[in-house]
Design a protein around this motif. Structure first.
Motif, PDB file in Angstrom:
ATOM      1  N   SER A 220      91.328 120.783  83.621  1.00  0.00           N
ATOM      2  CA  SER A 220      93.227 121.072  82.386  1.00  0.00           C
ATOM      3  C   SER A 220      93.830 120.071  81.942  1.00  0.00           C
ATOM      4  N   ASP A 221      92.701 118.987  82.345  1.00  0.00           N
ATOM      5  CA  ASP A 221      93.087 117.762  80.703  1.00  0.00           C
ATOM      6  C   ASP A 221      93.105 117.747  79.635  1.00  0.00           C
ATOM      7  N   LEU A 222      91.981 118.746  79.051  1.00  0.00           N
ATOM      8  CA  LEU A 222      91.785 118.980  78.008  1.00  0.00           C
ATOM      9  C   LEU A 222      92.338 119.066  77.176  1.00  0.00           C
ATOM     10  N   GLN A 223      93.210 120.168  77.813  1.00  0.00           N
ATOM     11  CA  GLN A 223      94.204 120.934  76.893  1.00  0.00           C
ATOM     12  C   GLN A 223      96.274 119.737  76.423  1.00  0.00           C
ATOM     13  N   LYS A 224      95.926 118.985  77.446  1.00  0.00           N
ATOM     14  CA  LYS A 224      96.388 117.457  76.374  1.00  0.00           C
ATOM     15  C   LYS A 224      95.783 117.364  75.354  1.00  0.00           C
ATOM     16  N   VAL A 225      94.966 117.509  74.406  1.00  0.00           N
ATOM     17  CA  VAL A 225      94.585 116.491  73.479  1.00  0.00           C
ATOM     18  C   VAL A 225      94.679 117.550  72.528  1.00  0.00           C
ATOM     19  N   ALA A 226      94.517 116.422  70.873  1.00  0.00           N
ATOM     20  CA  ALA A 226      95.556 116.909  70.098  1.00  0.00           C
ATOM     21  C   ALA A 226      94.706 118.109  69.394  1.00  0.00           C
ATOM     22  N   ARG A 227      94.966 119.333  69.222  1.00  0.00           N
ATOM     23  CA  ARG A 227      94.701 120.587  68.348  1.00  0.00           C
ATOM     24  C   ARG A 227      93.833 121.589  69.721  1.00  0.00           C
ATOM     25  N   MET A 228      94.031 121.290  70.326  1.00  0.00           N
ATOM     26  CA  MET A 228      93.183 122.281  71.898  1.00  0.00           C
ATOM     27  C   MET A 228      94.141 123.003  71.953  1.00  0.00           C
ATOM     28  N   THR A 229      93.408 124.259  71.495  1.00  0.00           N
ATOM     29  CA  THR A 229      94.488 125.611  71.816  1.00  0.00           C
ATOM     30  C   THR A 229      93.846 126.480  72.572  1.00  0.00           C
ATOM     31  N   THR A 230      94.745 127.068  73.519  1.00  0.00           N
ATOM     32  CA  THR A 230      94.558 127.909  74.576  1.00  0.00           C
ATOM     33  C   THR A 230      93.377 129.030  74.247  1.00  0.00           C
ATOM     34  N   LYS A 231      93.386 129.396  73.569  1.00  0.00           N
ATOM     35  CA  LYS A 231      91.729 129.742  73.013  1.00  0.00           C
ATOM     36  C   LYS A 231      90.629 129.038  72.790  1.00  0.00           C
ATOM     37  N   THR A 232      90.756 127.947  72.382  1.00  0.00           N
ATOM     38  CA  THR A 232      89.817 127.142  72.175  1.00  0.00           C
ATOM     39  C   THR A 232      89.211 127.030  73.675  1.00  0.00           C
ATOM     40  N   PHE A 233      90.723 126.438  74.233  1.00  0.00           N
ATOM     41  CA  PHE A 233      90.075 125.720  75.712  1.00  0.00           C
ATOM     42  C   PHE A 233      89.351 126.732  76.262  1.00  0.00           C
TER      43      PHE A 233
END
Length: 314
Positions: A220-233
């Protein structure tokens, strides 16, 4: 052919000595640590007259560092180099394996923009030796840095429509990467950009985030990455792994949206999540019918398979 080359078994996170063979100029040798990070390099001449000198050098190295294997490129002079290093290791009384590694495309990598960015101060031949060592550690992670046409996957590549070839090879690489999964704490930009939903720009952002904030401890830390949208995650999370992180399920191929179902299964059996890893996954089969109705048969099968052998596909 590409699939077979990329899916060769990795030797794993071991300390490797990479050898780019050369008869006239000597062999370029590079040492990489368990994470594939470059430590040091030197040149060793091959031949009967150079045996004592090589033994002295290797004796010093072996006394300081535990080396798990020596990877020798199979280019010109590869066989001679392999025989020579086997003799050196044997004479020193060590039992270190000397392995021949296919070096097709190593020179393409060492002269590439990517290698120049990674090792701006190193000579081209040393970069080649580093690449050979890393190919033994993890062929997939190293070979994705090279255009698949250059890794020696067959003749007559120029006879087929180039666009179709490029597309076909690209799809094969992508399929291999997503089948195996990628450890987000060690993956390079090249490897990450092949993951579904993540392109080169987002892969760079993930690496920058990792360098700035340290290793990822959960998916879930990946969601803090710039330009990582919910869809991409949503699209990429199932292919990304966090080994030894906070959540035990992060090292499997189970998608985060199915975590709650796995927790419910564990609760129903009155066991912890850790008890379902490995042999414990068989326990889930007792309530198979119920769960197949709730989450679907294919998903259930996948979950059981992933829990049985979590982490990376060997």
């Amino acid at each position: 052919n590409v699939r077979r080359v990329l899916m060769s078994s990795p030797f794993g996170a071991k300390c490797i000595l990479g050898v780019d063979p050369g008869l006239r100029t000597g062999c370029k040798i590079a040492l990489v640590d368990r994470m594939g990070k470059f430590i040091t390099n030197t040149v060793v001449r091959v031949g009967d007259d150079a045996l004592e000198e090589a033994k002295k050098l290797f004796g010093e190295v072996f006394s300081k560092i535990q080396i798990d294997a020596i990877a020798v490129g199979n280019g010109t002079g590869g066989r001679e180099a392999e025989v020579f290093f086997r003799k050196v290791v044997k004479d020193l009384g060590h039992n270190i394996p000397v392995v021949m590694v296919n070096e097709a495309g190593a020179s393409v990598y060492s002269a590439s923009e990517l290698a120049r960015e990674e090792f701006p101060e190193l000579d081209i031949t040393v970069r080649g030796a580093i690449s050979i060592a890393r190919r033994l550690q993890d062929p997939l992670a190293e070979l994705v840095k090279i255009d698949p046409k250059s890794i020696g996957v067959g003749q007559y590549q120029h006879d087929v429509p180039q666009n179709s070839l490029k597309k076909g090879l690209g799809e094969a690489v992508e399929s291999c990467v997503n089948q195996v999964g990628v450890d987000i704490n060690t993956a390079s930009v090249s490897l990450l950009s092949y993951v579904s939903g993540i392109g080169p720009a987002l892969a760079k952002n993930i690496i920058e985030h990792r360098q700035a904030n340290g290793l990822f401890s959960e998916r879930s830390d990946l969601q803090k990455v710039a330009r990582m949208t919910t869809k991409t995650f949503e699209q990429s999370a199932g292919f990304l792994r966090v080994l030894g992180g906070k959540a035990i399920l992060d090292q499997t191929g189970i998608h985060p949206e199915r975590y709650s179902a796995v927790r419910d299964m564990a609760q129903e059996l009155n066991v912890g999540l850790g008890d379902l890893i490995g042999q414990g996954a068989k326990k889930l089969l007792a309530n198979r019918t119920k769960w197949c109705e709730l989450i679907g048969e294919f998903t259930f099968e996948d979950i059981v398979r992933e829990l049985e052998k979590p982490g990376r596909d060997p």
